[in-house]
Design an enzyme around this catalytic site. Structure first.
Site, PDB file in Angstrom:
ATOM      1  N   GLU A 108       0.601  -1.412  -0.124  1.00 52.75           N
ATOM      2  CA  GLU A 108      -0.072  -0.166  -0.260  1.00 52.75           C
ATOM      3  C   GLU A 108       0.580   0.910  -0.206  1.00 52.75           C
ATOM      4  OE1 GLU A 108      -3.716  -1.518   2.657  1.00 52.75           O
ATOM      5  OE2 GLU A 108      -2.227  -0.982   3.693  1.00 52.75           O
ATOM      6  N   CYS A 121       3.227   8.411   0.974  1.00 47.68           N
ATOM      7  CA  CYS A 121       4.143   7.570   1.730  1.00 47.68           C
ATOM      8  C   CYS A 121       3.649   5.795   0.923  1.00 47.68           C
ATOM      9  CB  CYS A 121       2.996   7.237   3.272  1.00 47.68           C
ATOM     10  SG  CYS A 121       3.635   6.611   4.043  1.00 47.68           S
ATOM     11  N   CYS A 128       7.183  -6.656   7.122  1.00 45.60           N
ATOM     12  CA  CYS A 128       8.607  -5.938   7.944  1.00 45.60           C
ATOM     13  C   CYS A 128       9.116  -7.059   9.089  1.00 45.60           C
ATOM     14  CB  CYS A 128       8.555  -4.212   8.733  1.00 45.60           C
ATOM     15  SG  CYS A 128       9.182  -3.747   9.136  1.00 45.60           S
ATOM     16  N   CYS A 132       8.058  -4.457  15.130  1.00 42.71           N
ATOM     17  CA  CYS A 132       7.690  -3.438  16.680  1.00 42.71           C
ATOM     18  C   CYS A 132       5.768  -4.067  16.566  1.00 42.71           C
ATOM     19  CB  CYS A 132       7.695  -2.447  15.870  1.00 42.71           C
ATOM     20  SG  CYS A 132       9.180  -1.924  15.708  1.00 42.71           S
ATOM     21  N   CYS A 135       2.571  -2.125  16.138  1.00 42.42           N
ATOM     22  CA  CYS A 135       2.571  -1.864  13.997  1.00 42.42           C
ATOM     23  C   CYS A 135       2.575  -2.707  13.845  1.00 42.42           C
ATOM     24  CB  CYS A 135       3.759  -1.171  13.604  1.00 42.42           C
ATOM     25  SG  CYS A 135       4.208  -0.944  11.926  1.00 42.42           S
ATOM     26  N   CYS A 382      -0.117   5.823  10.169  1.00 42.76           N
ATOM     27  CA  CYS A 382       1.150   4.996  10.631  1.00 42.76           C
ATOM     28  C   CYS A 382       1.074   3.841  11.064  1.00 42.76           C
ATOM     29  CB  CYS A 382       2.018   6.033  11.124  1.00 42.76           C
ATOM     30  SG  CYS A 382       2.257   7.694  10.884  1.00 42.76           S
TER      31      CYS A 382
HETATM   32  N1  SAH Z   1      10.288   0.995   9.961  1.00 45.29           N
HETATM   33  C1  SAH Z   1      10.354   2.350   9.034  1.00 45.29           C
HETATM   34  C2  SAH Z   1       9.120   3.142   8.603  1.00 45.29           C
HETATM   35  C3  SAH Z   1       7.632   2.273   8.842  1.00 45.29           C
HETATM   36  S1  SAH Z   1       6.439   3.257   9.779  1.00 45.29           S
HETATM   37  C4  SAH Z   1      10.350   2.676  11.767  1.00 45.29           C
HETATM   38  O1  SAH Z   1       9.674   2.284  11.995  1.00 45.29           O
HETATM   39  O2  SAH Z   1      10.635   3.862  11.117  1.00 45.29           O
HETATM   40  C5  SAH Z   1       6.714   4.966  10.482  1.00 45.29           C
HETATM   41  C6  SAH Z   1       6.600   4.931  11.808  1.00 45.29           C
HETATM   42  O3  SAH Z   1       5.495   4.822  12.415  1.00 45.29           O
HETATM   43  C7  SAH Z   1       7.672   4.711  12.406  1.00 45.29           C
HETATM   44  O4  SAH Z   1       7.705   5.564  13.325  1.00 45.29           O
HETATM   45  C8  SAH Z   1       6.269   3.335  13.080  1.00 45.29           C
HETATM   46  O5  SAH Z   1       7.581   3.134  14.693  1.00 45.29           O
HETATM   47  C9  SAH Z   1       5.470   4.458  13.651  1.00 45.29           C
HETATM   48  N2  SAH Z   1       4.298   3.340  13.601  1.00 45.29           N
HETATM   49  C10 SAH Z   1       3.997   2.439  13.251  1.00 45.29           C
HETATM   50  N3  SAH Z   1       2.724   1.844  13.829  1.00 45.29           N
HETATM   51  C11 SAH Z   1       2.438   3.096  14.787  1.00 45.29           C
HETATM   52  C12 SAH Z   1       1.129   2.986  15.382  1.00 45.29           C
HETATM   53  N4  SAH Z   1       0.241   1.962  15.312  1.00 45.29           N
HETATM   54  N5  SAH Z   1       0.172   3.878  15.538  1.00 45.29           N
HETATM   55  C13 SAH Z   1       0.917   4.894  15.738  1.00 45.29           C
HETATM   56  N6  SAH Z   1       2.812   5.055  14.674  1.00 45.29           N
HETATM   57  C14 SAH Z   1       2.656   3.883  14.265  1.00 45.29           C
END
Ligand code: SAH
Length: 394
Positions: A108, A121, A128, A132, A135, A382
């Site tokens: 996406e 974006c 991934c 985390c 996420c 995000c």
């Molecule tokens: N893998 C990279 C880029 C992807 S996500 C990274 O982690 O930086 C972009 C941002 O969204 C990251 O800071 C990630 O931690 C954040 N993110 C992930 N899940 C989220 C959520 N459920 N709510 C808010 N931010 C989130």
């Protein structure tokens, strides 16, 4: 604590995506053309169509003889991404596109029009491997890396949507690109770098978007940041910190088991020193998990003498936090069990805690903004991108 699984290498692929013009550097495009018996100037024509007119259909390139167009389509411009569906919100100003890749894999991208800019974006991996717990993308595991062509194609598609006036407000120019979709860009370093070059190289060989308008967001792969320093492309670096202490970060951002908070910040400082670019610290505010006053204080002290800006992101809900009971087990997904408890039932901070967090950082003179999160209603915000999961259920 259970051993948390990090995946750096993509699983073995069945069929590689077809080679594309955008996988190659401008000189290599000319070399390949010459090898195929095509004059090198045709490579320039292809660049103009693809990067200046956002046209990826050689059939319509009328300045090129018809039989040659077919050769170009096969060898240089194979169709890499096909639109499956678009969902919009914010009266159409936010649009999430679901793309099918040549092997059926889904990714996406999200396009957002603001008053002063339009940002796409994009995804750098399908899924991934960084795991985390808050996420959605991480919860699904890594399917595969995207090629430079597949990453670039998302940007070209977004630029085309802007140029043709498909977004409300009429024609506009795509101004910003953020690597904040699915995937960890530093874990797919070479393809991401090639696509950054495609994005930032002036027209006609690239899209001509300024490097400072491109943001690369990373969980903190220090070896990747070190490599990026040597590239000499001053993109904006964003580091997903999410907490200032190693103890909690080991759980929130499992890569912390390799590179600690201090090491990540040292690498970001080095990036800043070499490029002169202020970096961003991303911090998803999770109620009662990482939003306590003492953590704000610790973060303020950590950042007060650094050239960093904090971007607070109110936690967006993900399937893990919404429907824990119905989530398939890791065994069912064919991967090793991970530490599942974190993430369960997590939600955004109370507004009063968020406001206090902001005030504390400001009291240290640390620039801070709360991200105006777009696309939550369409699972496009995000951490909510999980294309493969959504469609496999449909
Ligand atoms: N893998 C990279 C880029 C992807 S996500 C990274 O982690 O930086 C972009 C941002 O969204 C990251 O800071 C990630 O931690 C954040 N993110 C992930 N899940 C989220 C959520 N459920 N709510 C808010 N931010 C989130």
């Amino acid at each position: 604590m259970d051993e948390i699984k990090l995946v750096f290498d993509e699983p073995k692929q069945r069929v590689k995506p077809p080679k594309h013009f955008a996988d190659l550097a401008p000189e290599e495009r000319k070399v390949l053309a010459t090898e195929l018996g095509i004059p090198a100037y045709r490579a320039n024509q292809m660049s103009v169509h693809f990067f200046n007119h956002y046209n990826d259909d050689p059939d319509t390139w009328t300045d090129i003889p018809k039989d040659l167009r077919e050769t170009l389509a096969t060898n240089f411009i194979p169709k890499l991404i096909t639109l499956v569906k678009s969902v919009t919100t914010d009266s159409g100003k936010t649009r999430k596109d679901l793309w099918r890749l040549h092997d059926g894999v889904l990714v996406e991208s999200v396009l957002m029009r603001y008053s002063d800019r339009t940002t796409v974006c994009i995804s750098s991996q399908a899924g991934c491997g960084m795991n985390c717990p808050f996420c959605a993308t991480g919860q699904a595991g890594l399917t595969r890396n995207l090629t430079a062509g597949e990453i670039t194609a998302q940007v070209v598609a977004a630029a085309r949507i802007c140029a043709t006036g498909e977004l409300p407000g009429g024609e506009t120019r795509l101004s910003n690109v953020v690597f904040m979709g699915m995937g960890e860009p530093m874990a797919n370093y070479n393809a991401v770098m090639r696509s950054i070059r495609n994005i930032t190289t002036p027209q006609p060989d690239g899209l001509g978007i300024s490097a400072r308008s491109v943001t690369l967001s990373t969980v903190g792969l220090v070896n990747g940041i070190e490599k990026l320093i040597e590239e000499g492309i001053p993109v904006t670096l964003a580091v997903s910190l999410h907490t200032p202490d190693d103890e909690l970060r080991d759980t929130l951002v499992p890569i912390n088991s390799r590179w600690k908070v201090k090491e990540v910040l040292a690498a970001a400082d080095k990036y800043e020193a070499r490029t002169g670019r202020r970096y961003s610290i991303e911090y998803a505010l999770i109620r009662d998990i990482n939003d306590q006053a003492w953590r704000a204080d610790l973060l303020g002290r950590l950042l007060k003498n650094r050239n960093a800006h904090v971007n607070l992101i109110p936690l967006n809900p993900t399937p893990g936090s919404k429907w824990t009971a119905s989530r398939p087990s890791d065994e069912a997904l064919g991967r090793e069990a991970v530490h599942l408890e974190p993430g369960v039932g997590w939600t955004a901070s109370r507004p009063s805690d968020e406001a206090e967090f902001v005030r504390t950082l400001e009291s240290y003179g640390v620039p801070v903004t709360v991200r105006d999160t777009r696309g939550r209603e369409i699972d496009g915000a995000c951490g909510q991108l999980a294309a493969a999961e959504i469609t496999s259920e449909a």
